[in-house]
Design a protein around this motif. Structure first.
Motif, PDB file in Angstrom:
ATOM      1  N   GLN A  89      37.853  30.287  32.218  1.00  0.00           N
ATOM      2  CA  GLN A  89      38.507  30.768  33.442  1.00  0.00           C
ATOM      3  C   GLN A  89      37.630  30.415  34.655  1.00  0.00           C
ATOM      4  O   GLN A  89      36.539  29.883  34.528  1.00  0.00           O
ATOM      5  N   CYS A 141      35.215  34.475  37.032  1.00  0.00           N
ATOM      6  CA  CYS A 141      34.892  35.664  36.229  1.00  0.00           C
ATOM      7  C   CYS A 141      33.680  36.384  36.850  1.00  0.00           C
ATOM      8  O   CYS A 141      32.816  35.743  37.455  1.00  0.00           O
ATOM      9  N   CYS A 182      33.883  30.704  29.637  1.00  0.00           N
ATOM     10  CA  CYS A 182      35.052  31.088  28.830  1.00  0.00           C
ATOM     11  C   CYS A 182      36.267  30.231  29.131  1.00  0.00           C
ATOM     12  O   CYS A 182      37.279  30.315  28.438  1.00  0.00           O
ATOM     13  N   CYS A 184      33.711  29.462  34.611  1.00  0.00           N
ATOM     14  CA  CYS A 184      33.008  30.324  33.667  1.00  0.00           C
ATOM     15  C   CYS A 184      32.992  29.641  32.306  1.00  0.00           C
ATOM     16  O   CYS A 184      33.891  28.856  31.991  1.00  0.00           O
ATOM     17  N   GLY A 222      32.587  40.999  31.778  1.00  0.00           N
ATOM     18  CA  GLY A 222      32.093  39.759  32.382  1.00  0.00           C
ATOM     19  C   GLY A 222      33.189  38.727  32.585  1.00  0.00           C
ATOM     20  O   GLY A 222      33.055  37.821  33.408  1.00  0.00           O
ATOM     21  N   HIS A 223      34.289  38.879  31.857  1.00  0.00           N
ATOM     22  CA  HIS A 223      35.374  37.903  31.956  1.00  0.00           C
ATOM     23  C   HIS A 223      36.614  38.485  32.625  1.00  0.00           C
ATOM     24  O   HIS A 223      37.733  38.010  32.427  1.00  0.00           O
TER      25      HIS A 223
HETATM   26 ZN   LIG Z   1      34.738  34.116  31.849  1.00  0.00          ZN
END
Ligand SMILES: [Zn+2]
Length: 316
Positions: free
Chosen positions: A179, A182, A177, A175, A164-165
């Motif tokens: 980033q 993603c 996370c 995202c 997912g990333h």
């Molecule tokens: Zn991500």
């Protein structure tokens, strides 16, 4: 007396539980709220109490509890039985396996929710018969597990499979996370609903978008872009893992052939030297995590108690 394992699949909102025998058959199931809003200590207390209650239920029903398996989301160190990090549950370095084993006086095993669900699909569900399986759960987020002979490869730090990333749209949507672009930010079930809602100006879920296919140009467009992003992600995965079969689970996979058919075409267009994997949907639904937790518990039993019935994958 029939031996059973106590299995818990701990999610952000609910805990799915079962008593499962050595043949993978559930004798009893329960669901409880996780209570994540009350903090990590409360969640740990809930897990221990529920596991103890299930062991008691087994004995009351004339079953013998022999081990405990627990699946949790986040970063999990299966070797040490530690829930290293889980955003949903507030866990930081929780030695959950040892806590459960001490409380119940039974061998215990801790696993990552997607890896345990993937193991269940590989051994009891849609992956049966394939030695190399990639299980991809597409729901609120996207995560994967690479299963070899029914066992998930966790990576050096318990964090393998975070497909997912992988960035598939550089400079794309932000995202969680940190980033941008993603796969999870553009092609999760949540992203599909969000994308359609932005374009159409009316709230919609991924399931709504799937039902509008062929009748609504915006739905068709969002779906096509989603399929393209998923294909970009899967071709990376296939380059890395060269699996025989890809099993798609999670909410988006409930679209069935409406997802699989265009995704097969999009994947085929991108594959060059790679071998095309079979693309199928998951068979166990939301029970996969719980059954996987049960498999984990059975695997943790001493070798003399091995469970050949569950190991349907043929030895090399
Ligand atoms: Zn991500």
């Amino acid at each position: 007396m029939t031996d059973v394992v106590v299995a818990l699949d701990v999610g952000g909102t609910g805990i799915k539980c079962a008593l499962v025998d050595r043949d993978g058959v559930s004798h009893h199931t329960e669901r409880h709220p996780t209570g994540a809003g009350q903090g990590a200590e409360a969640v740990i207390g809930n897990i221990l109490g529920i596991a103890e209650g299930l062991a008691g239920k087994a004995l009351a029903d004339g079953l013998t509890p022999v081990a405990v398996g627990i699946a949790v989301p986040g970063v999990i160190d299966e070797d040490t039985g530690t829930a290293v990090w889980s955003a949903n549950l507030g866990f930081r370095d929780v030695p959950l396996r040892d806590l459960v084993a001490a409380r119940l006086g039974l061998p215990a095993a801790l696993g990552h929710d997607v890896r345990t669900g993937g193991a269940a699909e590989a051994r009891l569900g849609s992956g049966r018969g394939s030695r190399q399986v990639l299980f991809v759960a597409i729901g609120t987020g996207i995560a994967a597990a690479h299963l070899v002979d029914g066992t998930a490869l966790a990576g050096a730090h318990g964090a393998a499979g975070e497909i997912g990333h992988v960035v598939v749209r550089p400079g794309g949507p932000a995202c969680g996370c940190g980033q941008f672009g993603c796969l999870e930010a553009v092609a999760s079930a949540a992203a599909v609903g969000r994308h359609y809602t932005e374009l159409a100006g009316v709230p919609a879920t991924a399931a709504d978008v799937a039902t509008q296919l062929g009748r609504d140009d915006l739905a068709d467009r969002v779906w096509r872009e989603t399929v393209d992003a998923l294909a970009d992600g899967l071709v990376i995965a296939q380059a890395l893992f060269d699996v025989e079969r890809v099993v798609l689970g999670g909410g988006l996979a409930e679209a069935g052939e409406r997802l699989l058919e265009p995704l097969r075409v999009a994947l085929r267009q991108r594959l060059t030297f790679h071998r095309e994997p079979q693309l199928v949907t998951a068979a166990l639904g939301d029970e996969a995590g719980c059954l996987g937790a049960a498999l984990l518990a059975l695997d943790a039993l001493p070798a003399t108690d091995a469970v050949p019935a569950l190991d349907n994958v043929e030895a090399p």
